[in-house]
Motif scaffolding. Structure first.
Motif, short mmCIF file in Angstrom:
data_model
loop_
_atom_site.label_atom_id
_atom_site.label_comp_id
_atom_site.label_asym_id
_atom_site.label_seq_id
_atom_site.Cartn_x
_atom_site.Cartn_y
_atom_site.Cartn_z
N ALA A 56 46.66 44.25 52.87
CA ALA A 56 47.33 43.20 52.12
C ALA A 56 47.73 42.04 53.02
O ALA A 56 47.60 40.87 52.65
CB ALA A 56 48.57 43.78 51.41
N GLU A 57 48.20 42.35 54.24
CA GLU A 57 48.60 41.29 55.17
C GLU A 57 47.41 40.42 55.56
O GLU A 57 47.51 39.20 55.64
CB GLU A 57 49.23 41.91 56.41
CG GLU A 57 49.71 40.89 57.43
CD GLU A 57 50.35 41.56 58.62
OE1 GLU A 57 50.88 42.68 58.46
OE2 GLU A 57 50.30 40.98 59.72
N ASP A 58 46.25 41.05 55.77
CA ASP A 58 45.06 40.30 56.15
C ASP A 58 44.63 39.33 55.07
O ASP A 58 44.09 38.26 55.35
CB ASP A 58 43.90 41.26 56.45
CG ASP A 58 44.09 41.99 57.77
OD1 ASP A 58 43.30 42.92 58.03
OD2 ASP A 58 45.01 41.64 58.54
N ARG A 59 44.85 39.71 53.80
CA ARG A 59 44.36 38.90 52.68
C ARG A 59 45.45 38.14 51.96
O ARG A 59 45.19 37.45 50.97
CB ARG A 59 43.61 39.82 51.69
CG ARG A 59 42.25 40.20 52.23
CD ARG A 59 41.76 41.53 51.70
NE ARG A 59 40.44 41.84 52.26
CZ ARG A 59 40.25 42.28 53.49
NH1 ARG A 59 41.29 42.47 54.29
NH2 ARG A 59 39.03 42.53 53.95
N GLY A 60 46.69 38.27 52.43
CA GLY A 60 47.78 37.50 51.84
C GLY A 60 48.14 37.92 50.43
O GLY A 60 48.65 37.12 49.63
N GLY A 61 47.89 39.18 50.08
CA GLY A 61 48.20 39.66 48.74
C GLY A 61 49.26 40.73 48.75
O GLY A 61 49.94 40.97 49.76
N GLU A 62 49.44 41.40 47.60
CA GLU A 62 50.41 42.47 47.51
C GLU A 62 49.85 43.75 48.13
O GLU A 62 48.64 43.96 48.19
CB GLU A 62 50.77 42.72 46.04
CG GLU A 62 51.45 41.52 45.38
CD GLU A 62 51.84 41.83 43.94
OE1 GLU A 62 51.54 42.95 43.48
OE2 GLU A 62 52.43 40.96 43.29
N THR A 63 50.77 44.62 48.58
CA THR A 63 50.36 45.87 49.20
C THR A 63 49.57 46.72 48.22
O THR A 63 49.96 46.88 47.05
CB THR A 63 51.59 46.64 49.69
OG1 THR A 63 52.29 45.83 50.63
CG2 THR A 63 51.18 47.95 50.36
#
Length: 590
Positions: free
Chosen positions: A451-458
């Motif tokens: 999620a951190e790599d793609r800027g989305g929710e976990t």
């Protein structure tokens, strides 16, 4: 001394006059229409101490001082360094490329005009490649031909500079002649039986012990013994100070690897970080090796004193040690403790350290951490073949899954044991597939990082039974991970596509520029190497070139090699349709 040589045509008439001389061991030539001009230029060469006269450009003559910025900047020995200067890369990378230009490219092309199709052509570059293949270089105490890999490296450097001239605005050249070169293969020069090669040479513990006994110096014996006991690299081992050897608790001993010897070309050696981040590590050693180090004088050293040095407390150069290593290898063969066909290098002591660990059934993960490899893939690729029981274990696994009894080595039968299914599988559903873990913490770590790599929710983590996983996921329980997935920050450039006739194009303009992103080990773009070039045929008849790796400068370098290889391969693409000429002279598919 320079000389004037008349050049004649087939009927014997003099058509021009050539001035010839040797500069830095390489023949240089310049042509003139009349003998008087040739003699004047010959005198200028001699006054310049057998060098090109200052301000002269091959094929053009003297350039007026006011024209320096307009003309001299296109002379290769000025144009090339400017290209290197403005490329991305470390100071060490740039210094290495500049040194290669000065030593191996400038003697032939230094005074050539980068715009000239006569100076830089398939023929002139081919002649230079032939000359490079016969260049003698020193390796240790031996003189040998330059290796094909090194020739390709220098050709890639020349190609990169000429490609910049093609890409300039406005273009300085129509095309890059290096793309037409026939480069030497990896074995074009063969291998001498009496010299070491790049192939790993593994030595048994008995052979290592016999080799160590062949060193007259006690310090050399201790150095090789420590190398075998730790698996450390030369630069790490010779950077060890007394403070790095420690006994953290009674009966346990270790050395701490925090630094290694480094050097940029033309600069002095200095102590820097190890090869990789994982290179910062603690390596446990045996009590026996600890006692030998104490007897060697470890306890008498000040904390910053080097354990292994040149006898005066300074860095121990490998070139100094190399001759003693080769003498010990020769003596070991003479005594019969090392087979004649083995030609080990010092780095093979590290390989032999790994062989000893794996033969005693230590895991690749343990070996990876002990050696300081950034990725377990590196360890597996280099040493996976040493796992002698891997093939047998794989067959036993298949028998177990099928419920088949497996005979043991003594002729008995080992009942098939089902895999433990009392544990849960923790599944992480990603964009196009699902990853499973036995360890819940690993699954949550992957979900957070994804999620951190793609800027989305976990991404949620689901708990499922082994039976459900086996039914739903290809590979079954063998696909469930015991450890966290691997991840690398990978540089990519390309793809560039070539049609059957060699025409180059890109689908997206951004494919010509390098880009970087984090890649997981299940993704196609994942690599754990410094640089990997690719040249591949496509079903549509095109041939593509691209490159990936962890070091930008290296990726950019091999990308030029990949493009040259793709251009060579494009006309051979088996997916391309045969083509014939039509009545109006156009080429059309049949």
């Amino acid at each position: 001394m320079a000389s004037v040589v008349p050049r004649k045509n087939k009927v014997g008439d003099v058509t021009s006059y050539q001035v010839k001389w040797r500069e830095s061991g390489e023949w240089q030539t310049e042509r003139f229409d009349d003998e008087d001009s040739a003699k004047v230029f010959k005198t200028a060469v001699e006054e310049a101490r057998q060098s090109w006269p200052p301000g002269w450009i091959k094929g053009k003559g003297y350039i007026e001082p006011d024209a320096d910025d307009d003309e001299l900047k296109y002379r290769f020995d000025r144009y090339g360094p400017e290209i290197i200067k403005h490329r991305r890369g470390s100071k060490k990378y740039k210094q290495g490329r500049l040194r290669a230009l000065e030593m191996y490219i400038f003697p032939t092309f230094g005074h050539c005009d980068v715009r000239s199709i006569k100076h830089f052509s398939k023929a002139t570059i081919g002649a230079w490649l032939n000359e490079m293949s016969q260049t003698q270089v020193k390796r240790g105490a031996k003189i040998k031909d330059m290796s094909p890999g090194t020739v390709r490296l220098y050709h890639g450097l020349l190609s990169m500079i000429l490609q910049e001239a093609v890409n300039a605005e406005p273009p300085l050249r129509d095309r890059n002649p290096c793309k037409l070169s026939e480069l030497p293969g990896g074995d074009d020069w063969g291998v001498d039986d009496d010299v070491a090669t790049d192939v790993m040479e593994f030595m048994t513990p008995e052979e290592i012990a016999g080799l160590i006994a062949c060193f007259p110096r006690a310090s050399d014996r201790m150095l090789v013994r420590t190398a075998y006991g730790t698996g450390m690299r030369w630069g790490e081992l010779t950077a060890l100070a007394a403070k790095h050897a420690r006994s953290p608790q009674p009966g346990r001993f270790a050395v701490r690897v925090t630094r290694a010897w480094k050097r940029a070309p033309g600069e002095p050696w200095f102590l820097g970080p190890p090869k990789t981040k994982a290179g910062r590590r603690t390596v446990e050693i045996s009590a026996g090796l600890w006692l030998e180090l104490q007897e060697h004088g470890l306890g008498r050293l000040a904390k910053d004193d080097l354990i292994f040095h040149d006898g005066k407390g300074n860095r121990l150069p490998y070139s100094t040690f190399y001759d003693r290593w080769m003498a010990a290898v020769a003596e070991a063969k003479k005594r019969g403790v090392l087979p004649d066909w083995k030609m080990p290098t010092f780095h093979d002591v590290r390989h032999s350290h790994v062989a000893a660990l794996l033969s005693d059934r230590h895991s690749l993960t343990y070996v990876q951490r002990r050696l300081g490899h950034e990725s377990i893939k590196t360890t597996s690729d280099q040493y996976g073949h040493l796992l002698e029981t891997a093939h047998e274990a794989a067959l036993i696994t298949l028998d177990r899954i099928m419920g088949i009894a497996t005979p043991d080595a003594g002729g008995g039968v080992v009942p098939a044991q089902p895999k433990d299914t009392g544990r849960s599988v923790y599944a992480v559903a990603l964009d196009d597939h699902t990853e499973g873990f036995w360890n819940e913490a690993d699954a949550h770590a992957l979900a957070r990082q994804w999620a951190e790599d793609r800027g989305g929710e976990t991404v949620p983590v689901a708990t499922c039974s082994p039976a459900w996983w086996t039914r739903m996921v290809p590979g079954g329980l063998e696909a469930v991970r015991d450890e966290m997935a691997l991840r690398a920050n990978v540089w990519s450039i390309g793809p560039v596509a070539y049609a059957l006739d060699g025409t180059e194009h890109v689908t997206r303009p951004e494919d010509r520029e390098p880009r970087q992103r984090w890649v997981w080990d299940w993704e196609d773009d994942y690599v754990a190497a410094v640089c990997v070039p690719y040249a591949e045929w496509q079903p549509n008849g095109e041939t593509v070139a691209y490159a990936r790796g962890l070091v930008l400068g290296a990726v950019l370098g091999v990308f030029e090699d990949a493009k040259a290889e793709a251009l060579r391969m494009c006309a051979l693409n088996p997916s391309a349709k045969p083509r014939t000429a039509t009545e109006d002279g156009q080429v059309a598919p049949t």
